[in-house]
Design a protein around this motif. Structure first.
Motif, PDB file in Angstrom:
ATOM      1  N   TYR A 171      30.581  32.581  43.735  1.00  0.00           N
ATOM      2  CA  TYR A 171      29.455  31.283  44.184  1.00  0.00           C
ATOM      3  C   TYR A 171      29.270  31.266  45.652  1.00  0.00           C
ATOM      4  N   ALA A 172      30.186  31.547  46.376  1.00  0.00           N
ATOM      5  CA  ALA A 172      30.025  31.715  48.023  1.00  0.00           C
ATOM      6  C   ALA A 172      28.607  32.715  47.982  1.00  0.00           C
ATOM      7  N   GLN A 173      28.818  33.820  47.638  1.00  0.00           N
ATOM      8  CA  GLN A 173      27.821  34.629  47.779  1.00  0.00           C
ATOM      9  C   GLN A 173      26.519  34.111  47.556  1.00  0.00           C
ATOM     10  N   GLN A 174      26.319  33.691  46.344  1.00  0.00           N
ATOM     11  CA  GLN A 174      24.914  33.364  45.840  1.00  0.00           C
ATOM     12  C   GLN A 174      24.515  32.036  46.743  1.00  0.00           C
ATOM     13  N   ALA A 175      25.485  31.243  47.092  1.00  0.00           N
ATOM     14  CA  ALA A 175      24.995  30.271  47.922  1.00  0.00           C
ATOM     15  C   ALA A 175      24.618  30.645  49.357  1.00  0.00           C
ATOM     16  N   SER A 176      24.987  31.819  49.662  1.00  0.00           N
ATOM     17  CA  SER A 176      24.750  32.687  51.084  1.00  0.00           C
ATOM     18  C   SER A 176      23.585  33.357  50.887  1.00  0.00           C
ATOM     19  N   ASP A 177      22.752  33.440  49.830  1.00  0.00           N
ATOM     20  CA  ASP A 177      21.772  34.229  49.610  1.00  0.00           C
ATOM     21  C   ASP A 177      22.205  35.705  49.547  1.00  0.00           C
ATOM     22  N   ARG A 178      23.146  35.979  48.911  1.00  0.00           N
ATOM     23  CA  ARG A 178      23.571  37.317  48.702  1.00  0.00           C
ATOM     24  C   ARG A 178      23.803  37.698  47.152  1.00  0.00           C
ATOM     25  N   THR A 179      22.533  37.443  46.296  1.00  0.00           N
ATOM     26  CA  THR A 179      22.600  37.605  45.007  1.00  0.00           C
ATOM     27  C   THR A 179      23.142  38.832  44.377  1.00  0.00           C
ATOM     28  N   LYS A 180      22.866  39.873  45.058  1.00  0.00           N
ATOM     29  CA  LYS A 180      23.209  41.087  44.540  1.00  0.00           C
ATOM     30  C   LYS A 180      24.928  41.351  44.592  1.00  0.00           C
ATOM     31  N   ASP A 181      25.629  40.827  45.685  1.00  0.00           N
ATOM     32  CA  ASP A 181      26.724  40.574  45.897  1.00  0.00           C
ATOM     33  C   ASP A 181      27.526  39.626  44.841  1.00  0.00           C
ATOM     34  N   ALA A 182      26.769  38.572  44.482  1.00  0.00           N
ATOM     35  CA  ALA A 182      27.347  37.671  43.522  1.00  0.00           C
ATOM     36  C   ALA A 182      27.388  38.258  42.126  1.00  0.00           C
ATOM     37  N   VAL A 183      26.321  38.971  41.633  1.00  0.00           N
ATOM     38  CA  VAL A 183      26.389  39.597  40.671  1.00  0.00           C
ATOM     39  C   VAL A 183      27.470  40.452  40.372  1.00  0.00           C
ATOM     40  N   ALA A 184      27.737  41.254  41.447  1.00  0.00           N
ATOM     41  CA  ALA A 184      28.981  42.251  41.198  1.00  0.00           C
ATOM     42  C   ALA A 184      30.283  41.474  41.183  1.00  0.00           C
ATOM     43  N   SER A 185      30.517  40.429  41.876  1.00  0.00           N
ATOM     44  CA  SER A 185      31.743  39.558  41.881  1.00  0.00           C
ATOM     45  C   SER A 185      31.890  38.918  40.436  1.00  0.00           C
ATOM     46  N   TRP A 186      30.872  38.231  39.973  1.00  0.00           N
ATOM     47  CA  TRP A 186      30.788  37.764  38.672  1.00  0.00           C
ATOM     48  C   TRP A 186      30.969  38.562  37.576  1.00  0.00           C
ATOM     49  N   LYS A 187      30.462  40.039  37.601  1.00  0.00           N
ATOM     50  CA  LYS A 187      30.783  40.944  36.718  1.00  0.00           C
ATOM     51  C   LYS A 187      32.085  41.257  36.664  1.00  0.00           C
ATOM     52  N   ARG A 188      32.756  41.453  37.859  1.00  0.00           N
ATOM     53  CA  ARG A 188      34.290  41.689  37.701  1.00  0.00           C
ATOM     54  C   ARG A 188      35.168  40.628  37.334  1.00  0.00           C
ATOM     55  N   SER A 189      34.542  39.320  37.575  1.00  0.00           N
ATOM     56  CA  SER A 189      35.391  38.130  37.223  1.00  0.00           C
ATOM     57  C   SER A 189      35.554  38.284  35.702  1.00  0.00           C
ATOM     58  N   VAL A 190      34.214  38.314  34.991  1.00  0.00           N
ATOM     59  CA  VAL A 190      34.234  38.307  33.626  1.00  0.00           C
ATOM     60  C   VAL A 190      34.744  39.497  32.796  1.00  0.00           C
ATOM     61  N   GLU A 191      35.180  40.536  33.536  1.00  0.00           N
ATOM     62  CA  GLU A 191      35.752  41.597  33.154  1.00  0.00           C
ATOM     63  C   GLU A 191      37.099  41.531  33.086  1.00  0.00           C
ATOM     64  N   LEU A 192      37.585  40.882  34.087  1.00  0.00           N
ATOM     65  CA  LEU A 192      39.103  40.467  34.128  1.00  0.00           C
ATOM     66  C   LEU A 192      39.458  39.271  33.158  1.00  0.00           C
ATOM     67  N   ARG A 193      38.568  38.292  33.097  1.00  0.00           N
ATOM     68  CA  ARG A 193      38.831  37.288  32.036  1.00  0.00           C
ATOM     69  C   ARG A 193      37.419  36.759  31.505  1.00  0.00           C
ATOM     70  N   PRO A 194      36.908  36.881  30.356  1.00  0.00           N
ATOM     71  CA  PRO A 194      35.840  36.390  29.947  1.00  0.00           C
ATOM     72  C   PRO A 194      35.842  35.004  30.034  1.00  0.00           C
ATOM     73  N   ASP A 195      34.646  34.330  30.451  1.00  0.00           N
ATOM     74  CA  ASP A 195      34.533  32.956  30.529  1.00  0.00           C
ATOM     75  C   ASP A 195      32.937  32.507  30.712  1.00  0.00           C
ATOM     76  N   PRO A 196      32.556  31.822  29.590  1.00  0.00           N
ATOM     77  CA  PRO A 196      31.148  31.523  29.149  1.00  0.00           C
ATOM     78  C   PRO A 196      30.510  30.833  30.539  1.00  0.00           C
ATOM     79  N   ALA A 197      31.137  29.975  31.355  1.00  0.00           N
ATOM     80  CA  ALA A 197      30.303  29.426  32.447  1.00  0.00           C
ATOM     81  C   ALA A 197      30.099  30.562  33.650  1.00  0.00           C
ATOM     82  N   VAL A 198      31.254  31.292  33.606  1.00  0.00           N
ATOM     83  CA  VAL A 198      30.744  32.381  34.744  1.00  0.00           C
ATOM     84  C   VAL A 198      29.666  33.417  34.268  1.00  0.00           C
ATOM     85  N   GLN A 199      29.714  33.724  33.047  1.00  0.00           N
ATOM     86  CA  GLN A 199      28.659  34.448  32.348  1.00  0.00           C
ATOM     87  C   GLN A 199      27.339  33.846  32.400  1.00  0.00           C
TER      88      GLN A 199
END
Length: 408
Positions: free
Chosen positions: A137-165
């Protein structure tokens, strides 16, 4: 992970915006501390101080964390920040506190600071889905969309979550569209654009208009966003592909301004209104800590465009007289759920209610309503404390205002 509050904006902070993120993690071994620290619906600072003074770093951090978490969940961001600061003095690398602190900073418009705390949280807890989610969320709000994608991918790998997905999928769509974008920066804005689709002169006009709007909104509303605001110029089709929004919503605002400019080579009156409307949402969200209901958010944004009630005033007056208007309390939900016709009425009613407040009480009371919302007040509590009206009284007075101004 809980995402209990989603802050409104132009259509609004729901499917299209970053959530007000509150992680599910808590410190272990809290025991009876929450009951001791929070009494009668508020934090007992003496109890917190008592635990801070026991010479036990974990106990002190936990006490401050409980207090900060309570204040965050009740919208008291400055108090929450002070408690989280204290907690980190006891345990500087506590992943839970760092994650909550990053969430608070995103929510209060400090995305650049949130990045630092989010990164520390991930380093401290590399297997925490929440830490990666809030970093995203911090990366997306900071205009770092590529980094946000990587972080959210890791988050859903660790624990699937529809909101994050959902946010991951949106960021991936946005990343695909913006691959060939370049950017230009001013004092308050970062402008993204497709180089072949807009002229340098046009881009300069857009930035000049936004800077002028920024100054006007700063004078009238105060509390400008703390970080530079990202503005992306899209061709019309690309804009709708990215947002997946019905055509009547105009541009959406999640801290970034996404503006469709297909076929334009200069600032038109309609584009000028869209730019100021969307920028107003950024100010409103900053002042209200993302707690402003859509009707008030949209009403204020339209007021600043400026948009006139003259075209809708007579019809609105008849609707209010017949009590066939949409109740304002039902407009605390996203306008995206409404049909095009219903949305048109909702926008007009929102402008009518805000125009009544502004004409009767002034911009200062609109500011104070937003400030009270940012401090955690409910909408009706904020209204009663400023203009001494609940929803029913506000609707009655708005109807009378319309009848006096436009006739029945």
């Amino acid at each position: 992970m809980r995402l209990p509050l989603v802050a409104p904006s132009s259509a609004n902070k729901s499917s299209s915006e970053l959530p007000i993120f509150i992680p599910a993690d808590t410190l272990t071994n809290e025991g009876d501390l929450p009951r001791i620290i929070v009494k009668d619906g508020k934090v007992d600072p003496d109890a917190v101080s008592k635990f801070e003074g026991k010479g036990n770093a974990e106990l002190g951090a936990t006490a401050d964390f409980i207090a900060g978490k309570f204040e965050l969940e009740h919208g008291n961001l400055e108090q929450a920040r002070r408690y989280f600061d204290n907690a980190l003095r006891f345990q500087p690398e506590n992943a839970t506190v760092l994650t909550y602190y990053a969430a608070l900073l995103v929510r209060s418009g400090n995305a650049s600071q949130a990045l630092t705390y989010g990164q520390r949280a991930v380093r401290a807890a590399p297997d925490s889905a929440d830490a990666y989610a809030v970093l995203g969320y911090a990366q997306q709000a900071s205009d770092r969309t590529k980094d946000a994608v990587a972080s959210w991918k890791r988050s859903v790998e660790l624990r699937p979550d529809p909101a994050v997905q959902k946010f991951l999928a949106k960021a991936e769509r946005e990343q695909n569209v913006e691959t060939d974008f370049t950017q230009r920066e001013t004092n308050h804005f970062i402008l993204h654009y497709e180089g072949k689709q807009s002229s340098e002169t046009f881009r300069g006009q857009v930035l000049a208009a936004l800077e002028s709007d920024y100054d006007d909104l700063s004078r009238n509303l105060g509390s400008p966003p703390r970080d530079n605001i990202v503005v992306t110029l899209y061709t019309e089709q690309a804009f709708f592909d990215v947002t997946r929004a019905p055509s009547w919503t105009g541009a959406l605002n999640d801290g970034k301004l996404r503006i469709p400019v297909s076929g334009l080579n200069s600032i038109t009156p309609e584009l000028a209104r869209v730019l100021k409307h969307e920028l107003a949402h950024s100010f409103i969200n900053q002042i209200s800590s993302g707690r402003c209901p859509p009707w008030l958010n949209e009403g204020i944004a339209q007021l600043f465009e400026p948009r006139s009630l003259s075209g809708d005033g007579r019809q609105l007056a008849r609707m209010f007289k017949a009590e066939s208007d949409i109740p304002l309390n039902t407009l605390e939900g996203s306008f995206l759920r409404l049909s095009g016709t219903q949305a048109s009425v909702a926008y007009a009613e929102s402008l009518a209610a805000v125009s009544y407040i502004n004409d009767s009480y002034g911009m200062g009371d609109l500011q104070r309503i937003l400030q009270r919302l940012g401090q955690g007040s409910s909408v009706e509590a904020a209204l009663r404390a400023t203009i001494h009206s609940d929803y029913g009284q506000l609707e009655f007075e708005t109807g009378k205002y319309l009848a006096d101004k436009y006739g029945q």
